[in-house]
Design an enzyme around this catalytic site. Structure first.
Site, PDB file in Angstrom:
ATOM      1  N   GLN A 233       3.157  15.687   1.619  1.00 47.11           N
ATOM      2  CA  GLN A 233       3.799  15.662   0.312  1.00 47.11           C
ATOM      3  C   GLN A 233       4.982  16.632   0.270  1.00 47.11           C
ATOM      4  O   GLN A 233       4.927  17.731   0.797  1.00 47.11           O
ATOM      5  CB  GLN A 233       2.792  16.028  -0.780  1.00 47.11           C
ATOM      6  CG  GLN A 233       1.730  14.972  -1.001  1.00 47.11           C
ATOM      7  CD  GLN A 233       2.272  13.694  -1.600  1.00 47.11           C
ATOM      8  OE1 GLN A 233       3.274  13.700  -2.316  1.00 47.11           O
ATOM      9  NE2 GLN A 233       1.630  12.577  -1.306  1.00 47.11           N
ATOM     10  N   TYR A 264      -4.564   4.290   4.685  1.00 49.52           N
ATOM     11  CA  TYR A 264      -3.244   4.946   4.830  1.00 49.52           C
ATOM     12  C   TYR A 264      -3.470   6.464   4.782  1.00 49.52           C
ATOM     13  O   TYR A 264      -2.808   7.193   4.059  1.00 49.52           O
ATOM     14  CB  TYR A 264      -2.274   4.523   3.732  1.00 49.52           C
ATOM     15  CG  TYR A 264      -2.159   3.042   3.513  1.00 49.52           C
ATOM     16  CD1 TYR A 264      -1.286   2.269   4.281  1.00 49.52           C
ATOM     17  CD2 TYR A 264      -2.919   2.401   2.530  1.00 49.52           C
ATOM     18  CE1 TYR A 264      -1.173   0.895   4.073  1.00 49.52           C
ATOM     19  CE2 TYR A 264      -2.806   1.033   2.320  1.00 49.52           C
ATOM     20  CZ  TYR A 264      -1.941   0.288   3.093  1.00 49.52           C
ATOM     21  OH  TYR A 264      -1.835  -1.066   2.879  1.00 49.52           O
ATOM     22  N   GLU A 286      -5.244   4.885   9.601  1.00 52.59           N
ATOM     23  CA  GLU A 286      -3.819   5.223   9.586  1.00 52.59           C
ATOM     24  C   GLU A 286      -3.161   4.600  10.817  1.00 52.59           C
ATOM     25  O   GLU A 286      -3.753   4.594  11.900  1.00 52.59           O
ATOM     26  CB  GLU A 286      -3.665   6.755   9.599  1.00 52.59           C
ATOM     27  CG  GLU A 286      -2.325   7.294   9.963  1.00 52.59           C
ATOM     28  CD  GLU A 286      -1.238   6.875   9.002  1.00 52.59           C
ATOM     29  OE1 GLU A 286      -0.168   6.428   9.473  1.00 52.59           O
ATOM     30  OE2 GLU A 286      -1.456   6.977   7.769  1.00 52.59           O
ATOM     31  N   ASP A 330      -3.517   5.247  -0.351  1.00 53.75           N
ATOM     32  CA  ASP A 330      -2.227   5.857  -0.660  1.00 53.75           C
ATOM     33  C   ASP A 330      -1.166   5.150   0.173  1.00 53.75           C
ATOM     34  O   ASP A 330      -0.671   5.702   1.164  1.00 53.75           O
ATOM     35  CB  ASP A 330      -2.287   7.359  -0.337  1.00 53.75           C
ATOM     36  CG  ASP A 330      -1.012   8.095  -0.708  1.00 53.75           C
ATOM     37  OD1 ASP A 330      -0.131   7.488  -1.342  1.00 53.75           O
ATOM     38  OD2 ASP A 330      -0.891   9.282  -0.349  1.00 53.75           O
ATOM     39  N   CYS A 357       3.416   5.903  -5.062  1.00 52.38           N
ATOM     40  CA  CYS A 357       4.710   6.557  -5.231  1.00 52.38           C
ATOM     41  C   CYS A 357       5.761   5.588  -5.750  1.00 52.38           C
ATOM     42  O   CYS A 357       6.921   5.988  -5.938  1.00 52.38           O
ATOM     43  CB  CYS A 357       5.174   7.172  -3.908  1.00 52.38           C
ATOM     44  SG  CYS A 357       5.330   5.987  -2.559  1.00 52.38           S
TER      45      CYS A 357
END
Length: 399
Positions: A233, A264, A286, A330, A357
């Site tokens: 982040q 993810y 991932e 995410d 996001c």
């Protein structure tokens, strides 16, 4: 075929569009305008008239200003510069910070109305601290042109802009960025880790690229190994905010006997949130092998399984009787997409936590979940990217 357009237009700005531009109309055509505010009348230079349905333009003069207009937080991005000379990366920096959050809520509300189905109310976009929205970036990408000029790109351009400040960056990193000299053409990434160390990653267009550099980030009392150029982040407080919000959303919902999935998963931040919320059997998925290797170490005390795979392919490979307790996902800016949503649905989880996001991608995926019989129990939005159009939303879903 390009439509005929005057060099400039006087336009009334009526709204904000997804992506940080603003909406006006000219002879029935939508015009997306940068550097404006709803309620203003501006003079804008047309930059793209290739489509008959809409044009793009850049504000060059404010004829009637909004009461929410402020001097730009970044002088090099101010309206006083020609659009081609304005630094990019702070596309809402000319707007009062509180009003930025009002506009972000409008973007989310319009996305939900259009794509997610009826009855979902957009939450307010919450400030996460009481600052003026500067000094938060821990990651900064600069570029070096053929003349050795170091700086950000101009908005919507690959033109390097020399600057004398980086107001959104952490102060120590901003100072390091301004000290860069004698760089080869290419890119320079600066990363400030949790201990305050600034790491400078030079990526010349030609020549050998450096080996990946591993740094340590901290959230509370936990440490996370991550490649310096890997995903973490950007806001220095964001990881802790998301960790706290997910643990709060899952309070009392986590069955310790079930298998829980972090999709993810990156280097394991949200899998750690799952574990802290009570999960004992966790699979994190991932596509990046290096991130998965870090996740395996970062989550070793939880015994989590870290799988390197594309999420859609991983879900498709599971047996038909596979089930989940909780799924946290995410996805990247493009969203999860229908195949992943259907794959999550097939796991028959008790709850899904979706971290987003991008509001439009989120709304599309929520629409798919709702078509499959899921309820959106709660929505929270956080202003993790002040002075830009970006923000983060967390959705809690149940059957």
């Amino acid at each position: 075929m390009a439509s005929s357009a005057p060099a400039s237009l006087d336009l009334d700005i009526t709204g904000i569009a997804h992506g940080g531009t603003f909406i006006a109309r000219h002879e029935g055509r939508v015009v997306f305008v940068s550097d404006a505010i709803p309620g203003e009348r501006v003079r804008a230079r047309v930059t793209d008239n290739a489509k008959s349905s809409f044009w793009r333009a850049e504000t060059i003069e404010v004829l009637e200003a909004s009461p929410h207009r402020r001097a730009h937080i970044w002088p090099e991005a101010d309206l006083s510069h020609d659009p081609e000379e304005r630094a990019g990366g702070a596309d809402l920096g000319h707007i009062d910070l509180e009003h930025q959050r009002v506009l972000k809520k409008q973007v989310l509300a319009e996305a939900l109305d259009k794509f997610a189905g009826e009855g979902l109310e957009a939450p307010s976009v919450s400030a996460i601290d009481g600052t003026d929205g500067t000094g938060w970036r821990t990651r900064l990408s600069l570029h070096v042109d053929a003349d050795g000029i170091v700086g950000p790109y101009a908005a919507r351009s690959h033109r390097v802009i020399p600057v004398s400040s980086h107001p959104l960056a952490r102060p120590t990193m901003a100072a390091e960025a301004l000290s860069l000299r004698n760089a080869k053409p290419g890119r320079i990434d600066l990363v400030e880790s949790s201990d305050g160390t600034v790491h400078v990653l030079r990526r010349p267009e030609r020549g050998k690229r450096p080996a990946p550099k591993v740094i340590v980030e901290r959230v509370g009392d936990r440490s996370f190994q991550v490649d310096a150029d890997g995903f973490w982040q950007v806001h220095h407080g964001a990881a802790a905010i998301l960790d706290s919000a997910i643990r709060k959303a899952l309070e009392g919902r986590v069955d310790p006997n079930a298998t829980h999935f972090d999709l993810y998963g990156g280097v394991g931040l949200l899998a750690s949130s799952l574990a802290t919320a009570g999960a004992t059997d966790i699979v994190t998925v991932e596509s990046s092998g290096r991130a998965t290797a870090h996740a395996r170490e970062n989550l070793a005390d939880f015994g989590a399984a870290a799988v390197t795979a594309r999420v859609d392919r991983y879900l498709a490979s599971l047996p038909d009787d596979a089930q989940a307790g909780t799924v946290v996902l995410d996805p990247p800016r493009a969203g999860a997409g229908r195949a992943v949503v259907e794959g999550v649905h097939a796991l028959n989880p008790d709850a899904v936590v979706y971290v987003a996001c991008d509001p439009v991608a989120l709304a599309r995926d929520l629409g798919t979940f709702r078509q499959l019989g899921w309820n959106v129990e709660s929505l929270e939005a956080f202003d993790l990217f002040p002075h830009s159009h970006h923000f983060e939303t967390i959705a809690l879903l149940s059957r």
